[in-house]
Design a protein around this motif. Structure first.
Motif, PDB file in Angstrom:
ATOM      1  N   GLU A  88       0.834  -1.202   0.000  1.00  0.00           N
ATOM      2  CA  GLU A  88       0.000   0.000   0.000  1.00  0.00           C
ATOM      3  C   GLU A  88       0.873   1.259   0.000  1.00  0.00           C
ATOM      4  O   GLU A  88       1.916   1.314   0.647  1.00  0.00           O
ATOM      5  N   GLY A  89       0.407   2.264  -0.698  1.00  0.00           N
ATOM      6  CA  GLY A  89       1.065   3.559  -0.687  1.00  0.00           C
ATOM      7  C   GLY A  89       2.359   3.629  -1.467  1.00  0.00           C
ATOM      8  O   GLY A  89       3.066   4.631  -1.396  1.00  0.00           O
ATOM      9  N   VAL A  90       2.703   2.562  -2.206  1.00  0.00           N
ATOM     10  CA  VAL A  90       3.941   2.585  -2.974  1.00  0.00           C
ATOM     11  C   VAL A  90       3.809   3.593  -4.109  1.00  0.00           C
ATOM     12  O   VAL A  90       2.779   3.668  -4.781  1.00  0.00           O
ATOM     13  N   ARG A  91       4.812   4.402  -4.288  1.00  0.00           N
ATOM     14  CA  ARG A  91       4.802   5.421  -5.330  1.00  0.00           C
ATOM     15  C   ARG A  91       5.902   5.147  -6.335  1.00  0.00           C
ATOM     16  O   ARG A  91       6.978   4.661  -5.973  1.00  0.00           O
ATOM     17  N   GLU A  92       5.641   5.506  -7.557  1.00  0.00           N
ATOM     18  CA  GLU A  92       6.647   5.330  -8.591  1.00  0.00           C
ATOM     19  C   GLU A  92       7.842   6.222  -8.278  1.00  0.00           C
ATOM     20  O   GLU A  92       7.667   7.409  -7.961  1.00  0.00           O
ATOM     21  N   PRO A  93       9.052   5.684  -8.326  1.00  0.00           N
ATOM     22  CA  PRO A  93      10.227   6.491  -7.956  1.00  0.00           C
ATOM     23  C   PRO A  93      10.446   7.656  -8.898  1.00  0.00           C
ATOM     24  O   PRO A  93      10.200   7.559 -10.107  1.00  0.00           O
ATOM     25  N   ASP A  94      10.872   8.768  -8.327  1.00  0.00           N
ATOM     26  CA  ASP A  94      11.231   9.923  -9.132  1.00  0.00           C
ATOM     27  C   ASP A  94      12.472  10.556  -8.533  1.00  0.00           C
ATOM     28  O   ASP A  94      13.017  10.085  -7.540  1.00  0.00           O
ATOM     29  N   GLY A  95      12.960  11.626  -9.124  1.00  0.00           N
ATOM     30  CA  GLY A  95      14.177  12.264  -8.636  1.00  0.00           C
ATOM     31  C   GLY A  95      15.405  11.505  -9.097  1.00  0.00           C
ATOM     32  O   GLY A  95      15.314  10.510  -9.822  1.00  0.00           O
ATOM     33  N   PRO A  96      16.577  11.947  -8.680  1.00  0.00           N
ATOM     34  CA  PRO A  96      17.822  11.324  -9.145  1.00  0.00           C
ATOM     35  C   PRO A  96      17.973   9.896  -8.653  1.00  0.00           C
ATOM     36  O   PRO A  96      17.599   9.567  -7.529  1.00  0.00           O
ATOM     37  N   VAL A  97      18.518   9.065  -9.511  1.00  0.00           N
ATOM     38  CA  VAL A  97      18.838   7.689  -9.137  1.00  0.00           C
ATOM     39  C   VAL A  97      20.078   7.660  -8.253  1.00  0.00           C
ATOM     40  O   VAL A  97      20.192   6.828  -7.359  1.00  0.00           O
ATOM     41  N   ALA A  98      21.004   8.590  -8.503  1.00  0.00           N
ATOM     42  CA  ALA A  98      22.276   8.584  -7.779  1.00  0.00           C
ATOM     43  C   ALA A  98      22.814   9.998  -7.660  1.00  0.00           C
ATOM     44  O   ALA A  98      22.455  10.897  -8.435  1.00  0.00           O
ATOM     45  N   VAL A  99      23.668  10.159  -6.677  1.00  0.00           N
ATOM     46  CA  VAL A  99      24.468  11.381  -6.531  1.00  0.00           C
ATOM     47  C   VAL A  99      25.914  10.967  -6.757  1.00  0.00           C
ATOM     48  O   VAL A  99      26.449  10.134  -6.027  1.00  0.00           O
ATOM     49  N   VAL A 100      26.521  11.542  -7.795  1.00  0.00           N
ATOM     50  CA  VAL A 100      27.887  11.181  -8.167  1.00  0.00           C
ATOM     51  C   VAL A 100      28.851  12.152  -7.503  1.00  0.00           C
ATOM     52  O   VAL A 100      28.746  13.378  -7.673  1.00  0.00           O
ATOM     53  N   VAL A 101      29.788  11.609  -6.733  1.00  0.00           N
ATOM     54  CA  VAL A 101      30.777  12.423  -6.020  1.00  0.00           C
ATOM     55  C   VAL A 101      32.162  12.133  -6.600  1.00  0.00           C
ATOM     56  O   VAL A 101      32.659  11.008  -6.483  1.00  0.00           O
ATOM     57  N   PRO A 102      32.805  13.112  -7.234  1.00  0.00           N
ATOM     58  CA  PRO A 102      34.150  12.877  -7.780  1.00  0.00           C
ATOM     59  C   PRO A 102      35.165  12.672  -6.659  1.00  0.00           C
ATOM     60  O   PRO A 102      35.188  13.444  -5.692  1.00  0.00           O
ATOM     61  N   LEU A 103      35.999  11.668  -6.792  1.00  0.00           N
ATOM     62  CA  LEU A 103      37.056  11.422  -5.807  1.00  0.00           C
ATOM     63  C   LEU A 103      38.253  12.313  -6.165  1.00  0.00           C
ATOM     64  O   LEU A 103      39.304  11.842  -6.585  1.00  0.00           O
ATOM     65  N   LEU A 104      38.050  13.608  -5.998  1.00  0.00           N
ATOM     66  CA  LEU A 104      39.059  14.611  -6.346  1.00  0.00           C
ATOM     67  C   LEU A 104      39.129  15.652  -5.236  1.00  0.00           C
ATOM     68  O   LEU A 104      38.091  16.152  -4.784  1.00  0.00           O
ATOM     69  N   ALA A 105      40.344  15.995  -4.819  1.00  0.00           N
ATOM     70  CA  ALA A 105      40.502  17.030  -3.803  1.00  0.00           C
ATOM     71  C   ALA A 105      40.240  18.408  -4.375  1.00  0.00           C
ATOM     72  O   ALA A 105      39.694  19.286  -3.698  1.00  0.00           O
TER      73      ALA A 105
END
Length: 308
Positions: free
Chosen positions: A110-127
Motif C-alpha cells: 500500500e502507498g507505494v509510489r513510482e520512484p522519481d528524482g535522481p537515481v544517484a548522486v555522483v561524487v568525484p574522488l578529487l581534492a
C-alpha cells in the motif's frame, strides 16, 4: 535463574537509559532515508588493486557515518569486468530501483509510489578541480542515460588541511601538534602544495594551503604537477623568501595521477615528499557531506579539528 518479574536475586537490573531532556539532548543519529539515491564515488585514473582498496575504504567510512547508505564505486577508466565503469554502475542503480518498485507493486504494498528524482548522486574522488577529469565524469553520466546529480569536488576544506598536516607529520616533515614543546629535526620550513588540473586547481589548492600554513606556521605555496617547471619555480620562490628545508605535500587523493610524477617533481625541486591524502577519514566524511548536501539532509557541515 531469572523469575518472570526480573533477574535472580543479587544480579543487577539493567534499565534503559532515559533520554536527556532539553537542548543538551543528544541528537538522534542520522540514517539514510528509505529509497534515497545511491552515492556513487567516481574514481579517476588507471584502476588497480590499490585504487580499489582506497575507494572501498572511502565508501566504508561514508557508510559508517550514515547507516543505510547505498554507496557504490564507478571507475572512469574501468573495464566492466574487474573494475565497473561509472556509466555501468549508474545504469545498474537505475535498473535496481525500477525492479524494487515493480516488486512492491506486484506484492500489493500500500502507498507505494513510482520512484522519481535522481537515481544517484555522483561524487568525484578529487581534492580539487580538474577540468579534463570532470568532463570525463559528466560524459560518463550522460552515456548512462540515468538521472544523476553530480557534486563539486571535495575541496577546498579545513578537513583537507588537517589531512595534509597529518601526512606531513607521518613523514617526519611537520610537528604533529604545535602545542607540544618538542622539535622535529626534519620539519620543513616551507611547503609546496602539489595539485593537478592547471591554474584553477592551483588557486583552489591555495585556499587549503592558507589553512595549512596557519596550522604549521610556515609558508605554503601551491603549484601544478601537470605544468612543467611549476614545482621547481615555486621551490625557488620559497627559498628566495628564506625557506631552506622544503617539503612537497600532494594535494591529491591518489588515483588521479601516476605517483612517479610526484616523486620526480620532488626530486627536481630538491625536497622531501609526503604521501598523498589517500583514504584519510576526512575524505569519506567529505564525500558523504557532498551527498547529504545535494539531498538536503546534511545535519551540519563537516568541521576541521586540530591534529593531536
Amino acid at each position: 535463574m531469572s523469575s518472570p518479574t526480573g533477574p535472580a536475586s543479587g544480579l543487577p537490573v539493567r534499565m534503559p537509559r532515559p533520554r536527556q531532556p532539553g537542548r543538551h539532548r543528544r541528537p538522534e543519529p542520522l540514517v539514510a532515508p528509505e529509497g534515497a539515491p545511491a552515492l556513487v564515488l567516481a574514481v579517476p585514473g588507471v584502476p588497480s588493486a590499490a585504487t580499489r582498496g582506497l575507494a572501498e575504504e572511502v565508501v566504508s567510512i561514508a557508510r559508517s557515518e550514515l547507516p543505510g547508505l547505498d554507496a557504490r564505486i564507478g571507475y572512469l577508466d574501468g573495464d566492466d569486468s574487474e573494475f565497473t565503469t561509472l556509466s555501468t554502475v549508474l545504469a545498474r542503480a537505475a535498473e535496481e530501483r525500477a525492479a524494487r518498485y515493480e516488486r512492491a507493486v506486484a506484492a500489493g504494498v500500500e502507498g507505494v509510489r513510482e520512484p522519481d528524482g535522481p537515481v544517484a548522486v555522483v561524487v568525484p574522488l578529487l581534492a580539487g578541480p580538474d577540468g579534463a577529469l570532470l568532463r570525463h565524469i559528466r560524459q560518463a553520466v550522460m552515456e548512462s542515460r540515468v538521472a544523476a546529480e553530480l557534486t563539486d569536488v571535495l575541496g577546498p576544506h579545513p578537513l583537507l588541511a588537517e589531512a595534509l598536516h597529518v601526512r606531513l607529520s607521518e613523514a617526519g616533515l611537520a610537528r604533529a601538534d604545535r602545542a607540544r614543546l618538542f622539535t622535529v629535526a626534519t620539519a620543513a620550513d616551507g611547503i609546496i602544495l602539489a595539485s593537478v588540473g592547471g591554474e584553477e586547481a592551483v588557486q583552489a589548492a591555495g585556499i587549503t594551503g592558507m589553512l595549512l600554513a596557519a596550522r604549521l606556521a610556515v609558508p605554503v605555496m601551491a603549484a601544478a604537477l601537470d605544468q612543467e617547471g611549476s614545482i621547481s619555480s615555486v621551490a625557488e620562490q620559497l627559498r628566495a623568501s628564506g625557506s631552506h628545508q622544503l617539503a612537497l605535500a600532494p594535494y591529491l587523493i591518489g588515483p588521479e595521477i601516476d605517483p612517479a610524477l610526484t616523486a620526480e617533481a620532488a626530486a627536481e625541486a630538491g625536497c622531501a615528499t609526503a604521501e598523498a591524502l589517500g583514504a584519510y577519514p576526512a575524505i569519506g566524511k567529505l564525500a558523504l557531506a557532498k551527498y547529504t548536501t545535494a539531498l538536503g539532509i546534511a545535519p551540519q557541515q563537516a568541521q576541521g579539528a586540530p591534529v593531536r
